[in-house]
Scaffold this motif. Structure first.
Motif, PDB file in Angstrom:
ATOM      1  N   GLY A 143       0.931  -1.551  -0.306  1.00 17.59           N
ATOM      2  CA  GLY A 143      -0.073   0.034   0.108  1.00 17.59           C
ATOM      3  C   GLY A 143       1.115   1.339   0.282  1.00 17.59           C
ATOM      4  N   ALA A 144       1.973   0.596   0.488  1.00 19.04           N
ATOM      5  CA  ALA A 144       3.138   2.271   0.085  1.00 19.04           C
ATOM      6  C   ALA A 144       3.151   2.842  -1.325  1.00 19.04           C
ATOM      7  N   LYS A 145       3.449   4.291  -1.328  1.00 21.11           N
ATOM      8  CA  LYS A 145       3.652   5.080  -2.381  1.00 21.11           C
ATOM      9  C   LYS A 145       5.313   5.150  -3.108  1.00 21.11           C
ATOM     10  N   VAL A 146       5.600   4.197  -4.196  1.00 22.26           N
ATOM     11  CA  VAL A 146       7.063   4.598  -4.204  1.00 22.26           C
ATOM     12  C   VAL A 146       7.282   5.486  -5.132  1.00 22.26           C
ATOM     13  N   ILE A 147       8.903   5.936  -4.536  1.00 20.79           N
ATOM     14  CA  ILE A 147       9.256   6.600  -6.013  1.00 20.79           C
ATOM     15  C   ILE A 147      10.285   5.747  -6.414  1.00 20.79           C
ATOM     16  N   VAL A 148      11.162   5.415  -7.954  1.00 11.60           N
ATOM     17  CA  VAL A 148      12.123   4.594  -8.378  1.00 11.60           C
ATOM     18  C   VAL A 148      12.881   5.523  -8.752  1.00 11.60           C
ATOM     19  N   LEU A 149      14.288   6.049  -8.738  1.00 15.88           N
ATOM     20  CA  LEU A 149      15.011   6.121  -9.114  1.00 15.88           C
ATOM     21  C   LEU A 149      16.232   5.633 -10.190  1.00 15.88           C
ATOM     22  N   LYS A 203      12.219  -6.613 -20.139  1.00 16.06           N
ATOM     23  CA  LYS A 203      11.147  -6.948 -20.348  1.00 16.06           C
ATOM     24  C   LYS A 203       9.579  -6.752 -19.067  1.00 16.06           C
ATOM     25  N   VAL A 204      10.429  -8.367 -18.684  1.00 18.60           N
ATOM     26  CA  VAL A 204       9.688  -8.831 -17.198  1.00 18.60           C
ATOM     27  C   VAL A 204       9.950  -8.003 -15.554  1.00 18.60           C
ATOM     28  N   PHE A 205      10.525  -7.387 -15.872  1.00 18.40           N
ATOM     29  CA  PHE A 205      11.220  -6.286 -14.894  1.00 18.40           C
ATOM     30  C   PHE A 205      10.132  -5.479 -15.323  1.00 18.40           C
ATOM     31  N   ARG A 206      10.083  -4.832 -16.063  1.00 16.00           N
ATOM     32  CA  ARG A 206       9.072  -3.644 -16.610  1.00 16.00           C
ATOM     33  C   ARG A 206       7.822  -3.741 -15.937  1.00 16.00           C
ATOM     34  N   ASP A 207       7.291  -4.737 -16.509  1.00 13.26           N
ATOM     35  CA  ASP A 207       6.166  -5.639 -16.516  1.00 13.26           C
ATOM     36  C   ASP A 207       5.443  -5.645 -15.171  1.00 13.26           C
ATOM     37  N   MET A 208       6.596  -6.234 -14.184  1.00  7.60           N
ATOM     38  CA  MET A 208       6.462  -6.434 -13.162  1.00  7.60           C
ATOM     39  C   MET A 208       5.928  -5.316 -12.059  1.00  7.60           C
ATOM     40  N   LEU A 209       7.281  -3.791 -12.580  1.00 12.54           N
ATOM     41  CA  LEU A 209       6.359  -2.346 -12.505  1.00 12.54           C
ATOM     42  C   LEU A 209       5.933  -1.688 -12.467  1.00 12.54           C
ATOM     43  N   VAL A 210       4.929  -1.909 -13.899  1.00 15.73           N
ATOM     44  CA  VAL A 210       4.355  -1.342 -14.366  1.00 15.73           C
ATOM     45  C   VAL A 210       2.276  -1.875 -13.885  1.00 15.73           C
ATOM     46  N   ALA A 211       3.051  -3.319 -13.397  1.00 17.10           N
ATOM     47  CA  ALA A 211       1.624  -3.722 -12.468  1.00 17.10           C
ATOM     48  C   ALA A 211       1.449  -3.495 -11.712  1.00 17.10           C
ATOM     49  N   GLU A 212       2.197  -2.368 -10.814  1.00 14.28           N
ATOM     50  CA  GLU A 212       1.514  -1.660  -9.365  1.00 14.28           C
ATOM     51  C   GLU A 212       1.249  -0.233  -9.666  1.00 14.28           C
ATOM     52  N   LYS A 213       0.376  -0.280  -9.693  1.00 16.60           N
ATOM     53  CA  LYS A 213       0.073   1.307  -9.978  1.00 16.60           C
ATOM     54  C   LYS A 213       0.481   2.100  -8.535  1.00 16.60           C
ATOM     55  N   ASN A 214       1.013   2.103  -7.459  1.00 16.98           N
ATOM     56  CA  ASN A 214       1.614   2.641  -6.687  1.00 16.98           C
ATOM     57  C   ASN A 214       3.168   3.145  -6.475  1.00 16.98           C
ATOM     58  N   ILE A 215       3.813   2.877  -7.745  1.00 19.56           N
ATOM     59  CA  ILE A 215       5.157   2.461  -8.528  1.00 19.56           C
ATOM     60  C   ILE A 215       5.436   3.853  -9.512  1.00 19.56           C
ATOM     61  N   THR A 216       6.439   4.700  -9.498  1.00 16.46           N
ATOM     62  CA  THR A 216       6.709   5.683 -10.643  1.00 16.46           C
ATOM     63  C   THR A 216       8.229   5.522 -10.302  1.00 16.46           C
ATOM     64  N   LEU A 217       8.502   5.137 -11.637  1.00 17.62           N
ATOM     65  CA  LEU A 217       9.601   4.783 -12.043  1.00 17.62           C
ATOM     66  C   LEU A 217      10.254   6.251 -12.802  1.00 17.62           C
ATOM     67  N   LEU A 218      11.372   6.367 -11.769  1.00 17.82           N
ATOM     68  CA  LEU A 218      12.252   8.123 -12.964  1.00 17.82           C
ATOM     69  C   LEU A 218      13.372   7.335 -13.784  1.00 17.82           C
ATOM     70  N   GLN A 219      13.727   7.179 -14.520  1.00 15.91           N
ATOM     71  CA  GLN A 219      14.635   6.929 -15.061  1.00 15.91           C
ATOM     72  C   GLN A 219      15.962   8.404 -15.203  1.00 15.91           C
ATOM     73  N   ARG A 220      17.360   7.821 -16.115  1.00 18.39           N
ATOM     74  CA  ARG A 220      18.354   8.855 -15.631  1.00 18.39           C
ATOM     75  C   ARG A 220      18.458  10.042 -14.680  1.00 18.39           C
ATOM     76  N   GLN A 221      18.018   9.401 -14.043  1.00 20.27           N
ATOM     77  CA  GLN A 221      18.197  10.108 -12.382  1.00 20.27           C
ATOM     78  C   GLN A 221      19.570  10.259 -12.085  1.00 20.27           C
ATOM     79  N   ARG A 222      20.190  10.672 -11.391  1.00 18.51           N
ATOM     80  CA  ARG A 222      22.032  10.299 -10.511  1.00 18.51           C
ATOM     81  C   ARG A 222      21.653  11.226  -9.105  1.00 18.51           C
TER      82      ARG A 222
END
Length: 528
Positions: A19-25, A92-111
């Motif tokens: 149930g947590a809201k998650v940002i992945v950098l 592809k599979v890893f990305r699908d696992m992230l997309v399947a969770e509505k509480n996850i926001t993925l932000l790429q190219r972030q250092r």
């Protein structure tokens, strides 16, 4: 959450499912870390020792090949229940696992470039953690709480964003966020006397032999085990691009291989590197060790010593090391395909191989990640060592931990730490491969000294030797999943992650199909 590698993905998905809201950098343009970069031969012996989200990943791999090619296809057979796959399918599979969770926001190219912490007097910029090698000091200093991290958008240089969270999880292979936040850490090898580990420090051991040879001083040094790339090759000419001679090719790098070829000890391409079959006529490549009966190959893809600076290096220095390693690795294949000192039979065999055209399509069909086998190791509330695998007299099995949240079962496996030494022709300095029964990993190895609000499941707390059993991606996924569950539990309990109810975390891991204890097998002759 920082780093969308397997541990980071597991941590994010586990927290989101709670149930947590998650940002992945993520610093790169890819997800899946080294698995999506070619390490597609899963490092696990006893598959029942890891479950949870790692099992979901495997199930999705099998589902992909079954749906695409049919249940009785060669692809399904070769994928071995989801433990062998193509890199782009892993991503592809890893990305699908992230997309399947509505509480996850993925932000790429972030250092991530800086951190701020809370302390008794308020809030300030974090003071980076100190490197503390050897035995633990009496005091590590006052605690602070990680309050925020700031990341630069690499797609828009100069654009920075501050991210605040109740809990942060550092899943980087190097422990970069922990170090920025002020966590003390270690790099290199402890001495044999630091923790009383038989295989610590400067050591010479033959392949699958446990006995240190004369010259093994057990002294500490700055060494970490060698890196390499886990690239893929194919013989399918319709789906391959040629290996090229690197612009910085240095023939001297391969002097010992050329000597063994000249002596007639190496007669085949596959004596120099290891090849593992993957679906669709691709083969994952790994560095090989000198075999105990022949001493071949003296060298392979591992390039020891030149990576020692990587854990603490900045982006520019890491890029330099990355390029040097790739030049060495591609250069080795090119040498075996083209050098006139290599017999025609070996050249013909090697020349059948090229890089798969449908892999790493945005990176010249070359991997976008190097295999960082170890980086920093934090000082945590518990330090895992070789001694944790020792059987307890009463049971004959390794000790259990009251806060055990995962299991490690792979051998203590360190690749070479120093370059090949002709004075020791049957080994590489720093190598060891020590079998043991599966044993538990305590929650405390992820809990850093000095800094609250942070868990570190990858660059976790272990000696050099201890780290060599838990450094496998399935175990990282188990630790990542445990950290995601624990982070959410700390929010629910309104407590710091170091004070979370680990019993409840353990129960939730089990409820989700995870494994916290695996004792139904002992060492067998084939494990040794």
């Amino acid at each position: 959450m920082v780093a969308a590698n397997p541990a980071g993905i597991a941590a994010a998905v586990a927290a989101a499912k709670s149930g947590a809201k998650v940002i992945v950098l993520e610093e790169s343009a890819h997800v899946g870390g080294i698995i999506a970069a070619g390490l597609t031969n899963a490092d696990i012996r006893k598959h029942g020792a890891v479950g949870g989200l790692y099992n979901e990943f495997k199930r999705r791999i099998v589902e992909h090949y079954t749906t695409t090619y049919g249940a009785n296809s060669r692809q399904v057979k070769v994928c071995k229940n989801g433990t062998m796959m193509e890199p782009h399918i892993a991503e592809k599979v890893f990305r699908d696992m992230l997309v399947a969770e509505k509480n996850i926001t993925l932000l790429q190219r972030q250092r991530v470039v800086s951190a701020r912490v809370k302390h008794d007097a308020g809030e300030r910029n974090a003071i980076p953690g100190k490197r503390i090698d050897g035995a633990a000091p009496k005091e590590f200093g006052p605690k602070v709480k990680l309050a925020s991290i700031t990341a630069e958008d690499l797609s828009n240089p100069g654009t920075q964003t501050e991210f605040r969270a109740a809990v942060f999880i550092d899943c980087t292979y190097e422990g970069d966020i922990a170090a920025l936040a002020g966590v003390p850490y270690r790099v290199g090898r402890e001495s044999r006397t630091t923790f009383g580990e038989p295989h610590a420090g400067h050591i010479y051991v033959r392949f699958k032999d446990y006995n240190p040879l004369p010259g093994s001083t057990g002294a500490a040094d700055d060494g970490i085990q060698a890196f390499c790339f886990r690239f893929h090759l194919t013989k399918d000419k319709s789906n391959s691009v040629p290996v090229e001679k690197p612009s910085s090719f240095d023939r001297h790098d391969y002097q010992h291989i050329l000597s063994q070829i000249a002596e007639g000890k190496i007669t085949r391409f596959t004596q120099v590197i290891q090849l593992y079959e993957m679906p669709n006529s691709k083969f994952e490549v790994n560095s090989d060790h000198p075999h105990q009966d022949t001493g071949v190959p003296a060298e392979s893809l591992d390039l020891a010593e030149e990576n020692w600076r990587w854990p603490e290096a900045g982006p520019t220095e890491r890029e330099h090391i990355f390029n040097r390693y790739w030049s060495h690795n591609e250069g080795l294949v090119w040498l075996l395909q083209n050098d006139p000192a290599v017999p025609l039979s070996i050249r013909n065999e090697a020349s059948q191989w090229g890089f798969p055209k449908d892999e790493f399509t945005d990176h010249r069909h070359r991997p976008h990640h190097i295999y960082v086998r170890q980086g920093r190791r934090i000082w945590g509330e518990y330090t895992l060592t070789e001694n944790d695998a020792r059987p307890v007299f009463e049971t004959g099995l390794p000790a259990r931990f009251a806060d055990g949240i995962a299991v490690t079962e792979f051998e203590f496996d360190s690749h070479a730490v120093r370059k090949y030494d002709p004075a020791f022709p049957m080994l590489r300095p720093g190598y060891f491969f020590i079998a043991h029964d599966p044993f538990q990993l305590p929650y405390r190895i992820m809990v850093p000294k000095c800094v609250d609000g942070l868990l570190v499941p990858v660059a976790c707390s272990a000696s050099h030797v201890g780290y060599q059993t838990l450094r496998m991606e399935p175990v990282f996924m188990a630790l990542g999943e445990a950290s995601g569950i624990a982070a959410t539990a700390s929010l629910d309990e309104k407590t710091e992650v170091r004070g979370v109810n680990v019993s409840a975390v353990r129960k939730e891991i089990i409820n989700r199909g995870g494994v916290i204890l695996f004792e139904n097998t002992a060492l067998k002759p084939e494990d040794l």
